[in-house]
Design an enzyme around this catalytic site. Structure first.
Site, PDB file in Angstrom:
ATOM      1  N   CYS A 147      -4.397   1.898 -10.727  1.00  0.00           N
ATOM      2  CA  CYS A 147      -3.589   1.041 -11.802  1.00  0.00           C
ATOM      3  C   CYS A 147      -2.097   1.294 -12.235  1.00  0.00           C
ATOM      4  O   CYS A 147      -1.886   2.459 -12.172  1.00  0.00           O
ATOM      5  CB  CYS A 147      -4.550   0.759 -13.091  1.00  0.00           C
ATOM      6  SG  CYS A 147      -6.109   0.776 -12.801  1.00  0.00           S
ATOM      7  N   ASN A 203      -5.559   2.814 -17.792  1.00  0.00           N
ATOM      8  CA  ASN A 203      -5.523   3.453 -16.570  1.00  0.00           C
ATOM      9  C   ASN A 203      -6.368   4.571 -16.681  1.00  0.00           C
ATOM     10  O   ASN A 203      -6.391   5.395 -17.862  1.00  0.00           O
ATOM     11  CB  ASN A 203      -4.478   4.081 -15.962  1.00  0.00           C
ATOM     12  CG  ASN A 203      -3.593   3.037 -15.548  1.00  0.00           C
ATOM     13  OD1 ASN A 203      -3.522   1.784 -15.658  1.00  0.00           O
ATOM     14  ND2 ASN A 203      -2.216   3.397 -15.213  1.00  0.00           N
ATOM     15  N   GLY A 204      -7.386   4.933 -15.923  1.00  0.00           N
ATOM     16  CA  GLY A 204      -8.496   5.881 -15.912  1.00  0.00           C
ATOM     17  C   GLY A 204      -9.858   5.450 -16.249  1.00  0.00           C
ATOM     18  O   GLY A 204     -10.136   4.151 -16.012  1.00  0.00           O
ATOM     19  N   HIS A 256     -15.768  20.473  23.161  1.00  0.00           N
ATOM     20  CA  HIS A 256     -16.967  20.728  22.195  1.00  0.00           C
ATOM     21  C   HIS A 256     -17.590  19.408  21.707  1.00  0.00           C
ATOM     22  O   HIS A 256     -18.256  19.576  20.555  1.00  0.00           O
ATOM     23  CB  HIS A 256     -16.672  21.585  21.054  1.00  0.00           C
ATOM     24  CG  HIS A 256     -15.994  23.123  21.773  1.00  0.00           C
ATOM     25  ND1 HIS A 256     -16.726  23.860  22.486  1.00  0.00           N
ATOM     26  CD2 HIS A 256     -15.146  23.531  21.918  1.00  0.00           C
ATOM     27  CE1 HIS A 256     -16.234  24.791  22.984  1.00  0.00           C
ATOM     28  NE2 HIS A 256     -14.961  24.577  22.715  1.00  0.00           N
ATOM     29  N   LYS A 301      -0.906   4.576  -3.953  1.00  0.00           N
ATOM     30  CA  LYS A 301      -0.152   5.738  -3.678  1.00  0.00           C
ATOM     31  C   LYS A 301      -0.451   6.869  -4.504  1.00  0.00           C
ATOM     32  O   LYS A 301      -0.291   7.988  -4.020  1.00  0.00           O
ATOM     33  CB  LYS A 301       1.335   5.107  -4.026  1.00  0.00           C
ATOM     34  CG  LYS A 301       2.465   5.913  -3.980  1.00  0.00           C
ATOM     35  CD  LYS A 301       2.903   6.183  -2.357  1.00  0.00           C
ATOM     36  CE  LYS A 301       3.875   7.289  -2.058  1.00  0.00           C
ATOM     37  NZ  LYS A 301       3.858   7.808  -0.714  1.00  0.00           N
ATOM     38  N   GLU A 327      -4.370   5.064   8.451  1.00  0.00           N
ATOM     39  CA  GLU A 327      -4.319   4.507   7.542  1.00  0.00           C
ATOM     40  C   GLU A 327      -3.525   3.249   7.068  1.00  0.00           C
ATOM     41  O   GLU A 327      -4.003   2.330   6.490  1.00  0.00           O
ATOM     42  CB  GLU A 327      -3.611   5.400   6.318  1.00  0.00           C
ATOM     43  CG  GLU A 327      -2.152   5.469   6.008  1.00  0.00           C
ATOM     44  CD  GLU A 327      -1.847   6.593   5.016  1.00  0.00           C
ATOM     45  OE1 GLU A 327      -2.317   6.560   3.880  1.00  0.00           O
ATOM     46  OE2 GLU A 327      -1.022   7.477   5.482  1.00  0.00           O
ATOM     47  N   GLU A 369      -1.467  14.844  10.795  1.00  0.00           N
ATOM     48  CA  GLU A 369      -0.795  13.822  10.062  1.00  0.00           C
ATOM     49  C   GLU A 369      -0.363  12.747  10.605  1.00  0.00           C
ATOM     50  O   GLU A 369      -0.619  11.620  10.172  1.00  0.00           O
ATOM     51  CB  GLU A 369       0.662  14.616   9.479  1.00  0.00           C
ATOM     52  CG  GLU A 369       1.497  13.705   8.901  1.00  0.00           C
ATOM     53  CD  GLU A 369       1.204  12.995   7.472  1.00  0.00           C
ATOM     54  OE1 GLU A 369       0.030  13.631   7.105  1.00  0.00           O
ATOM     55  OE2 GLU A 369       1.813  12.230   7.108  1.00  0.00           O
ATOM     56  N   ARG A 414       1.364   1.260  -6.042  1.00  0.00           N
ATOM     57  CA  ARG A 414       0.138   1.843  -6.418  1.00  0.00           C
ATOM     58  C   ARG A 414      -0.977   1.653  -5.848  1.00  0.00           C
ATOM     59  O   ARG A 414      -2.006   2.188  -6.081  1.00  0.00           O
ATOM     60  CB  ARG A 414       0.285   2.256  -8.176  1.00  0.00           C
ATOM     61  CG  ARG A 414       1.561   2.836  -8.577  1.00  0.00           C
ATOM     62  CD  ARG A 414       1.710   2.865 -10.022  1.00  0.00           C
ATOM     63  NE  ARG A 414       0.450   3.485 -10.690  1.00  0.00           N
ATOM     64  CZ  ARG A 414       0.788   4.957 -11.072  1.00  0.00           C
ATOM     65  NH1 ARG A 414       1.654   5.649 -10.596  1.00  0.00           N
ATOM     66  NH2 ARG A 414      -0.192   5.384 -11.445  1.00  0.00           N
ATOM     67  N   TRP A 439      -6.713  -1.493 -10.609  1.00  0.00           N
ATOM     68  CA  TRP A 439      -7.485  -1.137  -9.351  1.00  0.00           C
ATOM     69  C   TRP A 439      -9.042  -0.860  -9.645  1.00  0.00           C
ATOM     70  O   TRP A 439      -9.328   0.286 -10.495  1.00  0.00           O
ATOM     71  CB  TRP A 439      -6.609   0.229  -8.742  1.00  0.00           C
ATOM     72  CG  TRP A 439      -7.039   0.583  -7.451  1.00  0.00           C
ATOM     73  CD1 TRP A 439      -6.576   0.129  -6.271  1.00  0.00           C
ATOM     74  CD2 TRP A 439      -8.182   1.638  -7.013  1.00  0.00           C
ATOM     75  NE1 TRP A 439      -7.267   0.851  -5.307  1.00  0.00           N
ATOM     76  CE2 TRP A 439      -8.086   1.604  -5.775  1.00  0.00           C
ATOM     77  CE3 TRP A 439      -8.780   2.693  -7.886  1.00  0.00           C
ATOM     78  CZ2 TRP A 439      -8.696   2.626  -4.959  1.00  0.00           C
ATOM     79  CZ3 TRP A 439      -9.703   3.539  -7.074  1.00  0.00           C
ATOM     80  CH2 TRP A 439      -9.934   3.640  -5.790  1.00  0.00           C
ATOM     81  N   LYS A 473      -1.723   9.083   9.442  1.00  0.00           N
ATOM     82  CA  LYS A 473      -0.460   8.015   9.282  1.00  0.00           C
ATOM     83  C   LYS A 473      -1.103   6.854  10.091  1.00  0.00           C
ATOM     84  O   LYS A 473      -1.131   5.601   9.640  1.00  0.00           O
ATOM     85  CB  LYS A 473       0.722   8.364   9.799  1.00  0.00           C
ATOM     86  CG  LYS A 473       1.892   7.699   9.301  1.00  0.00           C
ATOM     87  CD  LYS A 473       2.184   8.695   7.839  1.00  0.00           C
ATOM     88  CE  LYS A 473       1.007   9.109   7.019  1.00  0.00           C
ATOM     89  NZ  LYS A 473       1.411   9.696   6.013  1.00  0.00           N
TER      90      LYS A 473
HETATM   91  C1  AGP Z   1      -0.644   9.856   2.895  1.00  0.00           C
HETATM   92  O1  AGP Z   1       0.097   8.784   3.618  1.00  0.00           O
HETATM   93  C2  AGP Z   1      -1.338   9.307   1.882  1.00  0.00           C
HETATM   94  N1  AGP Z   1      -0.492   8.680   0.862  1.00  0.00           N
HETATM   95  C3  AGP Z   1      -2.126  10.147   0.852  1.00  0.00           C
HETATM   96  O2  AGP Z   1      -2.885  11.085   1.931  1.00  0.00           O
HETATM   97  C4  AGP Z   1      -1.325  11.338  -0.009  1.00  0.00           C
HETATM   98  O3  AGP Z   1      -0.662  12.275   0.593  1.00  0.00           O
HETATM   99  C5  AGP Z   1      -2.442  12.021  -1.156  1.00  0.00           C
HETATM  100  O4  AGP Z   1      -3.012  11.107  -1.628  1.00  0.00           O
HETATM  101  C6  AGP Z   1      -1.717  13.373  -1.766  1.00  0.00           C
HETATM  102  O5  AGP Z   1      -0.623  12.643  -2.649  1.00  0.00           O
HETATM  103  P1  AGP Z   1       0.098  13.542  -3.223  1.00  0.00           P
HETATM  104  O6  AGP Z   1       0.836  14.327  -2.298  1.00  0.00           O
HETATM  105  O7  AGP Z   1       0.877  12.525  -4.274  1.00  0.00           O
HETATM  106  O8  AGP Z   1      -0.741  14.366  -4.070  1.00  0.00           O
END
Ligand code: AGP
Length: 577
Positions: free
Chosen positions: A2, A100-101, A475, A572, A459, A452, A27, A74, A456
């Site tokens: 949110c 939020n929360g 394996h 985000k 996602e 990574e 976000r 959210w 990427k």
């Molecule tokens: C990766 O593309 C994501 N956005 C996600 O994995 C992100 O790295 C993770 O949520 C951690 O976020 P932070 O680095 O703000 O703690």
């Protein structure tokens, strides 16, 4: 997760709120709404959908008034629907709040309020906030009622509220385990979940601390501790500008941020790592905690620290309390670009006896307040949900910490060189866009980059993808390698190549479509497509590898008609555990 925005001043609040909500889009959200106070009446408009559409359909900016609050939701409690969208209000529509929360004791509080005659119309936990404030305000001032209400809440919250019955014009704020920042203007004040939402109007901010309450008027702000006593909080000034939070001609933030890397790498390399370095020298055992992309950077850091003779392990932050027993002899390095990831913060709190170093991009974030030493990434705000430039910046500061800056002199040129491969990568993206699965392999220090690259890729393309150290294929995973299945091999000419070459051949023999990121002639011959790596100091290969993988994920995503800046179901800044 949110997003919150609030404004009090002389501007048209509806415009500031709409603009702010657009800046908070990254976000992740499913519905939006604003409430503006005008002539002692509240105008509340909200609905399910994107800010651009909802604000146009409901004509947000037609609302007059100079005080208001806004929210992008959210969903956590209650389905995604208009009623559950924020702002929420009491039955008389005199108090309005955004939250939020998660309020953990909401069932009890809600039942008590129902018994007292309050009528609820939504399934959310947040709706109880305006009712609770109304109930408490029956016997005391609005400020005291707000403070009492906040003290009654258990769980996590960033709350912004206002009332039509307030004799003064004020906005009330509270935060616990959910970010909230005050923006300080001249004759106007702002608040938001994140700095980019206010960057158009001010560069001076006051990040609230855990348990803080605050009151905004047109002319200033006051911060209170949880017990109600007035307190002071440090103002910070950021040197970010609004362009940094805009696309600047790029079709997506993600592409802009990938290309930003050539500008920001020098800033990241200038990061001050000296204090962290001397702390690291004092410890033998170092636990690294992080999530997602930041965890991959942490994994590489753990390899480099182990190479230096330290006992170091990287942990997924959400699991850390289940498996680790940190004490005074353990040094913690927490990596989080946002500095607000709930899983990282709870792991840091769990490690209460240990000294802590934070690596973050966000000045004033929560992580900076609970750590003993901080390394800033200096890479400007990252808006795309997929972390790109912050990952490269994390690698840059980690390398500076371990190897010193001299070893990294060629890095800016290397990044420019890799970005030039975009057109070639676009052609390979066409071959991958129709696939259902993809596998990434590497060995040694290139493995975190394979993880990574795969994260990427999945996602933002929604293509199932996994990454392994090459030796693991046989394996189990090899049973999934059939005709045309993409195998993306991170195969630079370093000590990993002889073994990785064998893994590539195993996959090729079973029909895999090999995409080789390589400068090795044998691997090139086995590859259906090659992304050419330059001849460089082998320690720099992780940087050379990650940029084409970011571009590849981006272009496959775009070819599939996905918005890479806002992949489904993801946020985000992940501020819930
Ligand atoms: C990766 O593309 C994501 N956005 C996600 O994995 C992100 O790295 C993770 O949520 C951690 O976020 P932070 O680095 O703000 O703690």
């Amino acid at each position: 997760m949110c997003g919150i925005i609030g404004y009090i001043g002389s501007r048209k609040a509806s415009e500031v709120l709409t603009e702010g909500l657009k800046r908070l889009e990254y976000r992740g959200y499913d519905s939006v709404g604003i409430a503006v106070l005008n002539d002692k009446k509240l105008e509340i408009r909200k609905d399910v959908g994107m800010i651009e559409d909802v604000s146009t359909t409901l004509q947000f900016t037609n609302i007059e008034g100079n005080i208001g609050i806004g929210h992008s939701r959210w969903a956590t409690h209650g389905v995604v629907c208009k009623e559950n969208a924020h702002p929420h209000f009491n039955t008389r529509k005199t108090i309005v709040a955004v939250h939020n929360g998660v309020i953990e004791n909401f069932t009890k509080l809600k039942n008590d309020l129902i018994e007292k005659g309050h009528e609820f119309t939504t399934d959310t936990d947040s709706e109880l906030i305006p009712h609770l404030v109304e109930e408490n305000a029956k016997s005391q001032s609005l400020l005291k009622a707000f403070m009492k209400s906040v003290r009654q809440l258990e769980g996590s919250y960033a709350i912004v509220a206002l009332s039509t019955e307030d004799k003064e014009e004020r906005i009330f704020l509270a935060r616990k385990n959910s970010p909230l920042v005050i923006g300080v203007g001249k004759g106007e004040m702002f608040c938001a979940s994140d700095i980019p939402a206010m960057l158009k109007y001010t560069k001076t901010f006051v990040p609230l601390q855990e348990g803080d309450l605050a009151v905004l008027t047109k002319h200033g702000y006051k911060v209170y501790s949880v017990d109600g006593s007035e307190t002071t909080r440090k103002q910070i000034t950021v040197d970010w500008n609004i362009e940094m939070a805009q696309k600047c001609g790029y079709p997506h933030f993600m592409l802009k941020e990938i290309f930003d890397q050539k500008h920001f790498i020098n800033e990241s390399l200038a990061a001050d790592v000296d204090s962290a370095k001397s702390i690291i020298d004092e410890y033998e055992k170092i636990d690294i905690i992080a999530c997602g992309t930041s965890y991959h950077a942490g994994l590489l850091l753990s390899y480099l620290l182990s190479e230096k003779g330290k006992i170091s392990q990287a942990f997924i932050a959400s699991d850390y309390p289940f498996i680790a027993k940190p004490n005074e002899k353990t040094l913690i390095i927490a990596i989080s670009q946002s500095g607000e990831t709930a899983d990282v913060l709870q792991a840091l709190r769990y490690a209460e006896k240990s000294r802590k170093i934070a690596i973050t991009n966000t000045v004033g974030s929560t992580i900076t307040r609970i750590s003993d030493s901080i390394i800033y990434l200096n890479t400007g705000p990252e808006v795309g949900v997929a972390a790109t430039k912050t990952f490269t910046a994390q690698l840059a500061v980690i390398y500076k910490l371990i190897y010193g800056k001299k070893k990294l002199a060629e890095l800016p040129k290397l990044i420019e060189l890799m970005l030039k491969l975009e057109n070639q990568i676009k052609k390979i993206a066409v071959k991958l866009a129709g696939k259902e699965h993809a596998f990434f392999i590497a060995r040694g220090k290139n493995v975190p980059i394979a993880y990574e690259g795969s994260l990427k890729f999945k996602e933002i393309t929604y293509i199932h993808s996994e990454a392994y150290p090459g030796g693991e294929l046989k394996h189990g995973t090899l049973s999934l390698i059939t005709d045309g299945v993409p195998l993306i091999a991170l195969a630079p000419k370093d000590d990993t190549i002889p073994k990785l070459f064998g893994n590539i051949k195993e996959a090729k023999a079973r029909g895999a479509m090999i995409v080789g990121l390589t400068n090795d002639e044998d691997v090139k011959k086995e590859s259906n497509f090659v992304i050419e790596l330059p001849e460089i100091d082998p320690i720099l290969y992780p940087f050379a590898l990650i940029i084409p993988l970011q571009l590849l994920a981006y272009h496959v995503s775009v070819l599939k008609g996905i918005n890479p800046d806002r992949p489904r179901n993801l946020a985000k800044s992940v501020t819930v555990e």
